[in-house]
Design a protein around this motif. Structure first.
Motif, PDB file in Angstrom:
ATOM      1  N   SER A 160      -1.510  -0.393  -2.634  1.00 16.23           N
ATOM      2  CA  SER A 160      -0.835  -1.560  -3.215  1.00 16.23           C
ATOM      3  C   SER A 160      -0.291  -2.489  -2.130  1.00 16.23           C
ATOM      4  CB  SER A 160       0.325  -1.129  -4.097  1.00 16.23           C
ATOM      5  OG  SER A 160      -0.085  -0.159  -5.002  1.00 16.23           O
ATOM      6  N   TYR A 161       0.351  -1.896  -1.131  1.00 17.41           N
ATOM      7  CA  TYR A 161       0.992  -2.745  -0.126  1.00 17.41           C
ATOM      8  C   TYR A 161       0.002  -3.341   0.859  1.00 17.41           C
ATOM      9  CZ  TYR A 161       5.679  -2.058  -1.692  1.00 17.41           C
ATOM     10  OH  TYR A 161       6.813  -2.113  -2.446  1.00 17.41           O
ATOM     11  N   GLU A 162      -1.200  -2.733   0.933  1.00 19.90           N
ATOM     12  CA  GLU A 162      -2.203  -3.295   1.826  1.00 19.90           C
ATOM     13  C   GLU A 162      -2.604  -4.697   1.391  1.00 19.90           C
ATOM     14  OE1 GLU A 162      -5.720  -0.782   2.352  1.00 19.90           O
ATOM     15  OE2 GLU A 162      -4.372   0.213   3.746  1.00 19.90           O
ATOM     16  N   ILE A 163      -2.573  -4.941   0.076  1.00 17.43           N
ATOM     17  CA  ILE A 163      -2.995  -6.247  -0.428  1.00 17.43           C
ATOM     18  C   ILE A 163      -2.014  -7.321   0.039  1.00 17.43           C
ATOM     19  CG2 ILE A 163      -3.531  -7.542  -2.505  1.00 17.43           C
ATOM     20  CD1 ILE A 163      -4.013  -4.814  -3.851  1.00 17.43           C
ATOM     21  N   ALA A 164      -0.714  -7.048  -0.143  1.00 19.55           N
ATOM     22  CA  ALA A 164       0.296  -8.017   0.291  1.00 19.55           C
ATOM     23  C   ALA A 164       0.216  -8.218   1.800  1.00 19.55           C
ATOM     24  CB  ALA A 164       1.681  -7.541  -0.105  1.00 19.55           C
ATOM     25  N   MET A 165       0.009  -7.105   2.521  1.00 23.04           N
ATOM     26  CA  MET A 165      -0.104  -7.175   3.974  1.00 23.04           C
ATOM     27  C   MET A 165      -1.297  -8.048   4.378  1.00 23.04           C
ATOM     28  SD  MET A 165       0.294  -3.687   6.026  1.00 23.04           S
ATOM     29  CE  MET A 165       1.226  -3.570   7.509  1.00 23.04           C
ATOM     30  N   GLY A 166      -2.417  -7.851   3.681  1.00 22.31           N
ATOM     31  CA  GLY A 166      -3.621  -8.631   3.965  1.00 22.31           C
ATOM     32  C   GLY A 166      -3.375 -10.111   3.748  1.00 22.31           C
ATOM     33  N   PHE A 167      -2.673 -10.457   2.675  1.00 25.50           N
ATOM     34  CA  PHE A 167      -2.391 -11.867   2.411  1.00 25.50           C
ATOM     35  C   PHE A 167      -1.495 -12.447   3.498  1.00 25.50           C
ATOM     36  CE2 PHE A 167      -3.464 -11.435  -2.263  1.00 25.50           C
ATOM     37  CZ  PHE A 167      -4.534 -12.286  -2.180  1.00 25.50           C
ATOM     38  N   ALA A 168      -0.526 -11.646   3.972  1.00 30.94           N
ATOM     39  CA  ALA A 168       0.345 -12.120   5.046  1.00 30.94           C
ATOM     40  C   ALA A 168      -0.490 -12.411   6.292  1.00 30.94           C
ATOM     41  CB  ALA A 168       1.418 -11.088   5.354  1.00 30.94           C
ATOM     42  N   LEU A 169      -1.503 -11.559   6.543  1.00 36.83           N
ATOM     43  CA  LEU A 169      -2.357 -11.777   7.711  1.00 36.83           C
ATOM     44  C   LEU A 169      -3.215 -13.026   7.525  1.00 36.83           C
ATOM     45  CD1 LEU A 169      -3.492  -8.213   8.712  1.00 36.83           C
ATOM     46  CD2 LEU A 169      -1.479  -9.477   9.348  1.00 36.83           C
ATOM     47  N   TYR A 316      13.832   3.949  -2.858  1.00 35.10           N
ATOM     48  CA  TYR A 316      13.365   3.247  -4.047  1.00 35.10           C
ATOM     49  C   TYR A 316      12.818   4.237  -5.060  1.00 35.10           C
ATOM     50  CZ  TYR A 316      13.319  -1.768  -3.108  1.00 35.10           C
ATOM     51  OH  TYR A 316      13.655  -3.064  -2.917  1.00 35.10           O
ATOM     52  N   ARG A 317      12.972   3.873  -6.335  1.00 41.31           N
ATOM     53  CA  ARG A 317      12.295   4.676  -7.345  1.00 41.31           C
ATOM     54  C   ARG A 317      10.837   4.254  -7.371  1.00 41.31           C
ATOM     55  NH1 ARG A 317      15.361   3.382 -12.201  1.00 41.31           N
ATOM     56  NH2 ARG A 317      13.595   1.999 -12.517  1.00 41.31           N
ATOM     57  N   TYR A 318       9.947   5.141  -7.852  1.00 42.93           N
ATOM     58  CA  TYR A 318       8.523   4.866  -7.723  1.00 42.93           C
ATOM     59  C   TYR A 318       8.107   3.574  -8.432  1.00 42.93           C
ATOM     60  CZ  TYR A 318       3.632   5.510  -7.296  1.00 42.93           C
ATOM     61  OH  TYR A 318       2.343   5.302  -6.979  1.00 42.93           O
ATOM     62  N   ASP A 319       8.616   3.359  -9.682  1.00 40.42           N
ATOM     63  CA  ASP A 319       8.205   2.156 -10.403  1.00 40.42           C
ATOM     64  C   ASP A 319       8.769   0.893  -9.745  1.00 40.42           C
ATOM     65  OD1 ASP A 319      10.739   3.134 -11.273  1.00 40.42           O
ATOM     66  OD2 ASP A 319      10.739   1.588 -12.809  1.00 40.42           O
ATOM     67  N   GLN A 320       9.914   1.035  -9.058  1.00 36.57           N
ATOM     68  CA  GLN A 320      10.465  -0.124  -8.350  1.00 36.57           C
ATOM     69  C   GLN A 320       9.591  -0.496  -7.150  1.00 36.57           C
ATOM     70  OE1 GLN A 320      14.281   1.635  -7.629  1.00 36.57           O
ATOM     71  NE2 GLN A 320      15.249   0.456  -9.260  1.00 36.57           N
ATOM     72  N   ILE A 321       9.049   0.535  -6.492  1.00 39.50           N
ATOM     73  CA  ILE A 321       8.139   0.261  -5.365  1.00 39.50           C
ATOM     74  C   ILE A 321       6.930  -0.515  -5.841  1.00 39.50           C
ATOM     75  CG2 ILE A 321       6.510   1.359  -3.804  1.00 39.50           C
ATOM     76  CD1 ILE A 321       8.433   3.471  -3.252  1.00 39.50           C
ATOM     77  N   MET A 322       6.356  -0.063  -6.964  1.00 40.73           N
ATOM     78  CA  MET A 322       5.161  -0.724  -7.473  1.00 40.73           C
ATOM     79  C   MET A 322       5.482  -2.148  -7.913  1.00 40.73           C
ATOM     80  SD  MET A 322       2.498   0.831  -7.191  1.00 40.73           S
ATOM     81  CE  MET A 322       2.298   2.245  -6.182  1.00 40.73           C
ATOM     82  N   ARG A 323       6.658  -2.334  -8.529  1.00 38.18           N
ATOM     83  CA  ARG A 323       7.036  -3.672  -8.971  1.00 38.18           C
ATOM     84  C   ARG A 323       7.169  -4.593  -7.760  1.00 38.18           C
ATOM     85  NH1 ARG A 323      11.657  -6.199  -8.986  1.00 38.18           N
ATOM     86  NH2 ARG A 323      11.685  -8.123 -10.180  1.00 38.18           N
ATOM     87  N   LEU A 324       7.859  -4.114  -6.722  1.00 39.06           N
ATOM     88  CA  LEU A 324       8.064  -4.941  -5.532  1.00 39.06           C
ATOM     89  C   LEU A 324       6.715  -5.336  -4.918  1.00 39.06           C
ATOM     90  CD1 LEU A 324      10.302  -6.017  -3.624  1.00 39.06           C
ATOM     91  CD2 LEU A 324       9.854  -4.052  -2.190  1.00 39.06           C
ATOM     92  N   GLY A 325       5.811  -4.379  -4.841  1.00 44.05           N
ATOM     93  CA  GLY A 325       4.515  -4.660  -4.217  1.00 44.05           C
ATOM     94  C   GLY A 325       3.680  -5.632  -5.017  1.00 44.05           C
ATOM     95  N   TRP A 326       3.550  -5.360  -6.316  1.00 42.55           N
ATOM     96  CA  TRP A 326       2.588  -6.141  -7.111  1.00 42.55           C
ATOM     97  C   TRP A 326       3.202  -7.405  -7.688  1.00 42.55           C
ATOM     98  CZ3 TRP A 326      -2.496  -5.229  -7.236  1.00 42.55           C
ATOM     99  CH2 TRP A 326      -2.930  -3.968  -6.848  1.00 42.55           C
ATOM    100  N   LYS A 327       4.460  -7.323  -8.129  1.00 35.34           N
ATOM    101  CA  LYS A 327       5.011  -8.466  -8.861  1.00 35.34           C
ATOM    102  C   LYS A 327       5.854  -9.387  -8.005  1.00 35.34           C
ATOM    103  CE  LYS A 327       5.098  -6.305 -13.376  1.00 35.34           C
ATOM    104  NZ  LYS A 327       5.989  -5.919 -14.485  1.00 35.34           N
ATOM    105  N   VAL A 328       6.241  -8.937  -6.801  1.00 41.14           N
ATOM    106  CA  VAL A 328       7.041  -9.816  -5.950  1.00 41.14           C
ATOM    107  C   VAL A 328       6.232 -10.251  -4.730  1.00 41.14           C
ATOM    108  CG1 VAL A 328       9.156 -10.034  -4.612  1.00 41.14           C
ATOM    109  CG2 VAL A 328       9.164  -8.706  -6.713  1.00 41.14           C
TER     110      VAL A 328
END
Lengths: 356, 200
Positions: A160-169, A316-328
């Motif tokens: 999940s976080y690789e996608i956000a990281m890729g966009f930052a790059l 972080y709780r697991y669903d909060q991690i996913m929310r931060l990655g995908w929705k923020v």
């Protein structure tokens, strides 16, 4: 006794020997850095919690990492019953390999790089995306519920976080006009010091990259993969001795890697934060020269921020991690890519004048 | 034998071995890992063809993302191997025909291309940027096919989400915006109470 002398001495074996020497020249200091990062982490967290931290082994506790390493080296590696033995042993190797291989394209100073390849940024992305295999294989091969749960969590989180990281790059690539790490640094050179660095126009990407970097290395507050209070130690619960230590080495080598990538892409790499005109005015022109020391200072700053995170935030709780990655993070990066794209068309864009 | 040839044959042997392993290994997790090895080795072959951008993207996309999700699914499955092998012989003829057809098609394609070129592509200038050349082609000559592919992928993403998304009434959900808005005044009530004497 110059390089030419050795070249004649070795003959056709020289290229291999020379490459091996270059690899050692990077891996040996890196391993030392990893060892002392563990000590720095314990010391820094100790100070933050008004403790002293390790201070028994050697002066100021400086020999503590050596003692820890020796202890782990001498311990037995136990393989759990019903484990897949081959994959169980392969997993730590798969974890450390990408953590070291990514350093091949990292420039440490102008011209000081093993492989100055054109798609350097992409190479680092690709190699670090393999890191997750070590964790998945470790969790599956251990034949343990805790380990398996940890590796599943970690795999989902890293993808999940690789996608956000890729966009930052992608943002960095747009600003620099190049995927080559050395050219990304030279794109941040200018007469205004830190104002020329990409951290100013790409500040949202900097934040996203830094936080996604913490998540990618499975560090607190994103350490659900090894959450002690929930699943004991997650994916490496069944590992002991040096096999466990290698996971640890990989994690800390990855921390250094994220730190150096952060410094190179956003904080001006080896460039000095002191503008040349200011350094000249106060009579210390050498302050404005770029060198590895500046890069190292920036790296230490970034890893210290990582440690600071760990001492500050609850997990972080697991669903909060996913929310931060995908929705923020992903929406933030996509919006900022569009903003930067429009911004670059205006004369207000003054960064990275390195046009192809 | 030049070092290039040695490298090529090493990669080729590993690639073919891994590919055979993918279809013959008994454990599905081993199959998936062998497929990862096959992707990685073919990326190595692409680097030899001086297509370093494609090679890196192959590792990034297939090894780094797609195969991770594959492994994820395969590890979660409770596979019964004996049930999978049931009726192996009755499926063999149709499977064999499909395999032969695939081999014939690939043979035609590979043979045609091999007969035409027959040698390694000429070496490129040291400052030649693969990435830049590819980007220029994609965004100029091939911009319509490229955008078409992007739209198809977008449709696929939306379709996949629409197929799996379901709203369950029993799902517990926290609204982060409301959590942020929480204020002590709305949560805690401080009451002034006169102290009471305990009855002895």
């Amino acid at each position: 006794m110059s390089v030419v002398y050795f070249e004649q001495l070795m003959g056709p074996a020289w290229p291999v020997v020379y490459t091996l020497l270059k690899i050692i020249a990077i891996v040996a200091p890196l391993m030392l850095g990893v060892a002392y990062l563990t000590l720095w982490e314990r010391k820094l967290i100790g100070w933050m919690q008004v403790r002293i931290g390790p201070n028994r082994v050697g002066p100021l506790g400086l020999l503590q990492p050596i003692a820890d390493g020796l202890k782990l080296l001498l311990k037995e590696i136990t393989v759990p019953a019903g484990a897949n033995k081959f994959l169980f042993v392969l997993a730590p190797v798969m974890a450390i390999m990408p953590a070291l291989a990514a350093w091949a394209v990292v420039p440490f100073a102008p011209g000081l790089v093993i492989a100055n390849i054109d798609a350097g940024l992409l190479y680092v992305m690709a190699i670090t995306s393999i890191t997750v295999y070590g964790i998945i294989i470790a969790g599956w091969a251990s034949n343990s519920k805790y380990a398996f749960l940890g590796s599943m969590r970690s795999a989902a989180q890293m993808v999940s976080y690789e996608i956000a990281m890729g966009f930052a790059l992608v943002g960095v690539l747009m600003a620099a006009g190049s995927l080559n790490l050395s050219q990304i640094v030279s794109g941040q050179a200018g007469s205004y010091g830190p104002l020329n660095w990409f951290v100013i126009p790409l500040f949202p990407f900097f934040l996203v990259y830094l936080i996604a970097g913490v998540a990618e290395t499975n560090r607190a507050p994103f350490d659900v993969a090894e959450g002690e209070s929930e699943i004991v130690a997650g994916f490496h619960v069944e590992y002991s001795g040096m096999a466990f230590a290698i996971f640890f080495l990989a994690e800390y080598a990855n921390m250094w890697l994220v730190a150096i990538m952060c410094s190179i892409m956003f904080l001006g790499g080896w460039l000095s934060p002191v503008p040349a005109s200011f350094a000249g005015a106060i009579g210390l022109p050498w302050l404005a020269a770029g060198s590895f020391i500046w890069l190292f200072a920036k790296m230490v700053f970034v890893v210290s921020v990582f440690i600071w995170f760990r001492a500050t935030f609850p997990r972080y709780r697991y669903d909060q991690i996913m929310r931060l990655g995908w929705k923020v993070f992903i929406p933030v990066t996509i919006v900022w890519i569009v903003v930067v794209g429009l911004w670059m068309q205006t004369p207000l864009w003054v960064w990275g004048k390195l046009t192809p | 034998m030049t070092s290039e040839l040695i490298l090529f044959y090493t990669f080729a042997v590993i690639l073919v071995g891994a590919a055979v392993g993918v279809v013959t290994a008994r454990n599905p997790v081993h199959c998936a890992l062998l497929l990862v090895l096959a992707f990685f080795t073919s990326a190595g072959l692409w680097v030899q063809l001086q297509a370093e951008f494609l090679a890196i993207v192959l590792v990034l996309v297939y090894v780094g993302a797609v195969m991770v999700l594959f492994l994820f699914v395969v590890m979660m499955l409770d596979l019964n191997l004996t049930r999978l092998r049931e009726r192996f012989w009755s499926y063999l003829p149709i499977g064999g025909i499909v395999a032969l057809l695939l081999v014939a098609e690939m043979g035609l394609l590979v043979w045609g291309a091999y007969a035409r070129s027959g040698a390694m592509p000429p070496a490129l200038a040291p400052d030649y940027s693969n990435t830049r050349a590819l980007g220029r082609l994609i965004y100029t000559d091939y911009v319509y096919p490229f955008e078409l592919a992007a739209v198809i992928l977008l449709v696929a993403i939306i379709a996949a989400i629409a197929l799996t998304l379901r709203h369950r009434k029993t799902t517990k959900y926290q609204d982060p915006a409301q959590q942020v808005k929480a204020h002590p005044k709305g949560r805690v009530r401080i009451i002034a109470m006169a102290s009471e004497k305990r009855d002895e």
